[in-house]
Design a protein around this motif. Structure first.
Motif, PDB file in Angstrom:
ATOM      1  N   ASP A  56       1.060   9.898 -11.184  1.00  0.00           N
ATOM      2  CA  ASP A  56       2.469   9.960 -10.831  1.00  0.00           C
ATOM      3  C   ASP A  56       2.695  10.312  -9.378  1.00  0.00           C
ATOM      4  O   ASP A  56       2.100  11.247  -8.853  1.00  0.00           O
ATOM      5  CB  ASP A  56       3.203  10.987 -11.713  1.00  0.00           C
ATOM      6  CG  ASP A  56       3.500  10.433 -13.085  1.00  0.00           C
ATOM      7  OD1 ASP A  56       3.629   9.203 -13.214  1.00  0.00           O
ATOM      8  OD2 ASP A  56       3.594  11.233 -14.028  1.00  0.00           O
ATOM      9  N   GLY A  57       3.558   9.541  -8.759  1.00  0.00           N
ATOM     10  CA  GLY A  57       4.047   9.881  -7.444  1.00  0.00           C
ATOM     11  C   GLY A  57       3.247   9.387  -6.259  1.00  0.00           C
ATOM     12  O   GLY A  57       3.757   9.413  -5.154  1.00  0.00           O
ATOM     13  N   ILE A  58       2.012   8.937  -6.432  1.00  0.00           N
ATOM     14  CA  ILE A  58       1.254   8.506  -5.256  1.00  0.00           C
ATOM     15  C   ILE A  58       1.675   7.089  -4.880  1.00  0.00           C
ATOM     16  O   ILE A  58       1.756   6.208  -5.719  1.00  0.00           O
ATOM     17  CB  ILE A  58      -0.271   8.618  -5.454  1.00  0.00           C
ATOM     18  CG1 ILE A  58      -0.965   8.475  -4.109  1.00  0.00           C
ATOM     19  CG2 ILE A  58      -0.784   7.622  -6.461  1.00  0.00           C
ATOM     20  CD1 ILE A  58      -2.392   8.935  -4.107  1.00  0.00           C
ATOM     21  N   THR A  83       1.228  11.575  -0.161  1.00  0.00           N
ATOM     22  CA  THR A  83       0.745  12.952  -0.105  1.00  0.00           C
ATOM     23  C   THR A  83       0.599  13.432   1.337  1.00  0.00           C
ATOM     24  O   THR A  83       0.330  14.595   1.572  1.00  0.00           O
ATOM     25  CB  THR A  83      -0.629  13.068  -0.780  1.00  0.00           C
ATOM     26  OG1 THR A  83      -1.546  12.219  -0.073  1.00  0.00           O
ATOM     27  CG2 THR A  83      -0.576  12.687  -2.246  1.00  0.00           C
ATOM     28  N   GLY A  84       0.706  12.488   2.289  1.00  0.00           N
ATOM     29  CA  GLY A  84       0.511  12.796   3.692  1.00  0.00           C
ATOM     30  C   GLY A  84      -0.913  12.538   4.157  1.00  0.00           C
ATOM     31  O   GLY A  84      -1.200  12.553   5.348  1.00  0.00           O
ATOM     32  N   GLU A  85      -1.808  12.279   3.218  1.00  0.00           N
ATOM     33  CA  GLU A  85      -3.213  12.028   3.553  1.00  0.00           C
ATOM     34  C   GLU A  85      -3.386  10.656   4.178  1.00  0.00           C
ATOM     35  O   GLU A  85      -2.742   9.701   3.774  1.00  0.00           O
ATOM     36  CB  GLU A  85      -4.090  12.085   2.310  1.00  0.00           C
ATOM     37  CG  GLU A  85      -4.189  13.438   1.671  1.00  0.00           C
ATOM     38  CD  GLU A  85      -4.963  13.356   0.377  1.00  0.00           C
ATOM     39  OE1 GLU A  85      -6.212  13.394   0.435  1.00  0.00           O
ATOM     40  OE2 GLU A  85      -4.323  13.247  -0.670  1.00  0.00           O
ATOM     41  N   VAL A 101       2.206  -6.090   3.608  1.00  0.00           N
ATOM     42  CA  VAL A 101       3.595  -5.661   3.415  1.00  0.00           C
ATOM     43  C   VAL A 101       3.590  -4.623   2.296  1.00  0.00           C
ATOM     44  O   VAL A 101       2.925  -4.817   1.277  1.00  0.00           O
ATOM     45  CB  VAL A 101       4.499  -6.856   3.027  1.00  0.00           C
ATOM     46  CG1 VAL A 101       5.895  -6.394   2.667  1.00  0.00           C
ATOM     47  CG2 VAL A 101       4.538  -7.879   4.154  1.00  0.00           C
ATOM     48  N   LEU A 102       4.303  -3.532   2.498  1.00  0.00           N
ATOM     49  CA  LEU A 102       4.428  -2.535   1.438  1.00  0.00           C
ATOM     50  C   LEU A 102       5.615  -2.890   0.558  1.00  0.00           C
ATOM     51  O   LEU A 102       6.707  -3.171   1.049  1.00  0.00           O
ATOM     52  CB  LEU A 102       4.620  -1.141   2.026  1.00  0.00           C
ATOM     53  CG  LEU A 102       3.443  -0.598   2.817  1.00  0.00           C
ATOM     54  CD1 LEU A 102       3.742   0.797   3.312  1.00  0.00           C
ATOM     55  CD2 LEU A 102       2.176  -0.605   1.991  1.00  0.00           C
ATOM     56  N   PHE A 103       5.380  -2.887  -0.752  1.00  0.00           N
ATOM     57  CA  PHE A 103       6.427  -3.173  -1.726  1.00  0.00           C
ATOM     58  C   PHE A 103       6.396  -2.064  -2.762  1.00  0.00           C
ATOM     59  O   PHE A 103       5.450  -1.981  -3.543  1.00  0.00           O
ATOM     60  CB  PHE A 103       6.197  -4.542  -2.368  1.00  0.00           C
ATOM     61  CG  PHE A 103       7.243  -4.925  -3.358  1.00  0.00           C
ATOM     62  CD1 PHE A 103       8.496  -5.323  -2.939  1.00  0.00           C
ATOM     63  CD2 PHE A 103       6.979  -4.870  -4.715  1.00  0.00           C
ATOM     64  CE1 PHE A 103       9.470  -5.679  -3.849  1.00  0.00           C
ATOM     65  CE2 PHE A 103       7.945  -5.217  -5.635  1.00  0.00           C
ATOM     66  CZ  PHE A 103       9.199  -5.623  -5.199  1.00  0.00           C
ATOM     67  N   HIS A 104       7.394  -1.189  -2.737  1.00  0.00           N
ATOM     68  CA  HIS A 104       7.468  -0.056  -3.663  1.00  0.00           C
ATOM     69  C   HIS A 104       6.201   0.787  -3.641  1.00  0.00           C
ATOM     70  O   HIS A 104       5.705   1.218  -4.682  1.00  0.00           O
ATOM     71  CB  HIS A 104       7.769  -0.508  -5.084  1.00  0.00           C
ATOM     72  CG  HIS A 104       9.083  -1.185  -5.233  1.00  0.00           C
ATOM     73  ND1 HIS A 104      10.283  -0.498  -5.191  1.00  0.00           N
ATOM     74  CD2 HIS A 104       9.410  -2.487  -5.395  1.00  0.00           C
ATOM     75  CE1 HIS A 104      11.281  -1.345  -5.335  1.00  0.00           C
ATOM     76  NE2 HIS A 104      10.776  -2.559  -5.460  1.00  0.00           N
ATOM     77  N   GLY A 105       5.630   0.987  -2.445  1.00  0.00           N
ATOM     78  CA  GLY A 105       4.447   1.829  -2.312  1.00  0.00           C
ATOM     79  C   GLY A 105       3.133   1.153  -2.616  1.00  0.00           C
ATOM     80  O   GLY A 105       2.102   1.808  -2.714  1.00  0.00           O
ATOM     81  N   VAL A 106       3.158  -0.162  -2.760  1.00  0.00           N
ATOM     82  CA  VAL A 106       1.968  -0.954  -3.068  1.00  0.00           C
ATOM     83  C   VAL A 106       1.680  -1.870  -1.880  1.00  0.00           C
ATOM     84  O   VAL A 106       2.596  -2.491  -1.336  1.00  0.00           O
ATOM     85  CB  VAL A 106       2.191  -1.806  -4.340  1.00  0.00           C
ATOM     86  CG1 VAL A 106       1.000  -2.708  -4.619  1.00  0.00           C
ATOM     87  CG2 VAL A 106       2.477  -0.910  -5.530  1.00  0.00           C
ATOM     88  N   ILE A 132      -2.608  -4.553  -4.502  1.00  0.00           N
ATOM     89  CA  ILE A 132      -3.592  -3.599  -4.982  1.00  0.00           C
ATOM     90  C   ILE A 132      -2.898  -2.262  -5.216  1.00  0.00           C
ATOM     91  O   ILE A 132      -2.120  -1.800  -4.376  1.00  0.00           O
ATOM     92  CB  ILE A 132      -4.785  -3.482  -4.007  1.00  0.00           C
ATOM     93  CG1 ILE A 132      -5.859  -2.585  -4.585  1.00  0.00           C
ATOM     94  CG2 ILE A 132      -4.349  -3.053  -2.644  1.00  0.00           C
ATOM     95  CD1 ILE A 132      -7.196  -2.763  -3.927  1.00  0.00           C
ATOM     96  N   ALA A 133      -3.142  -1.677  -6.358  1.00  0.00           N
ATOM     97  CA  ALA A 133      -2.473  -0.439  -6.753  1.00  0.00           C
ATOM     98  C   ALA A 133      -2.851   0.705  -5.820  1.00  0.00           C
ATOM     99  O   ALA A 133      -4.010   0.836  -5.426  1.00  0.00           O
ATOM    100  CB  ALA A 133      -2.841  -0.069  -8.186  1.00  0.00           C
ATOM    101  N   PRO A 134      -1.892   1.551  -5.464  1.00  0.00           N
ATOM    102  CA  PRO A 134      -2.185   2.679  -4.582  1.00  0.00           C
ATOM    103  C   PRO A 134      -3.214   3.640  -5.174  1.00  0.00           C
ATOM    104  O   PRO A 134      -4.005   4.236  -4.437  1.00  0.00           O
ATOM    105  CB  PRO A 134      -0.834   3.361  -4.379  1.00  0.00           C
ATOM    106  CG  PRO A 134       0.054   2.842  -5.436  1.00  0.00           C
ATOM    107  CD  PRO A 134      -0.485   1.516  -5.842  1.00  0.00           C
ATOM    108  N   GLU A 135      -3.245   3.779  -6.478  1.00  0.00           N
ATOM    109  CA  GLU A 135      -4.224   4.650  -7.131  1.00  0.00           C
ATOM    110  C   GLU A 135      -5.644   4.144  -6.890  1.00  0.00           C
ATOM    111  O   GLU A 135      -6.562   4.920  -6.664  1.00  0.00           O
ATOM    112  CB  GLU A 135      -3.954   4.740  -8.635  1.00  0.00           C
ATOM    113  CG  GLU A 135      -2.614   5.304  -8.985  1.00  0.00           C
ATOM    114  CD  GLU A 135      -1.482   4.268  -8.954  1.00  0.00           C
ATOM    115  OE1 GLU A 135      -0.337   4.683  -9.138  1.00  0.00           O
ATOM    116  OE2 GLU A 135      -1.735   3.069  -8.731  1.00  0.00           O
TER     117      GLU A 135
END
Length: 97
Positions: free
Chosen positions: A15-17, A36-38, A65-70, A80-83
């Protein structure tokens, strides 16, 4: 695999990353900043499968391009998933560049 906000992701739910910045570097490397700032380094050349082969072309790789954090490329055809990026990257201390 999981679905969140009508988007299907590989990996485990964390959650949240999110990715807040993705800077392409030489040789398929990316400097990725997370919510997270990392800052972490991610090697896209290690991605396997036909879907990721277009990233070998700098015309595609150099324009994420970033799309909803992805992180996405090629008008959203590649993502590709941020996780996954977080789990398969390593810490960046800012000294190597």
């Amino acid at each position: 695999m999981y679905i969140k906000d009508d988007i299907c992701y590989a990996g485990e739910l964390q959650d949240g990353i999110k990715v807040t910045e993705a800077k392409p570097l030489r040789g398929g490397m990316m400097l990725v900043t997370f919510s997270t700032g990392e800052k972490r380094l991610f090697d896209t050349t290690l991605l396997e499968g036909e879907a990721f082969r277009p990233l070998a072309n700098d015309e595609i790789f150099l324009h994420p391009v970033l799309f909803h954090g992805v992180i996405t490329w090629n008008n959203g055809e590649i993502d590709i998933a941020p996780e996954y990026v977080y789990k398969h990257s390593y810490a960046y201390d800012g000294m190597a560049m």
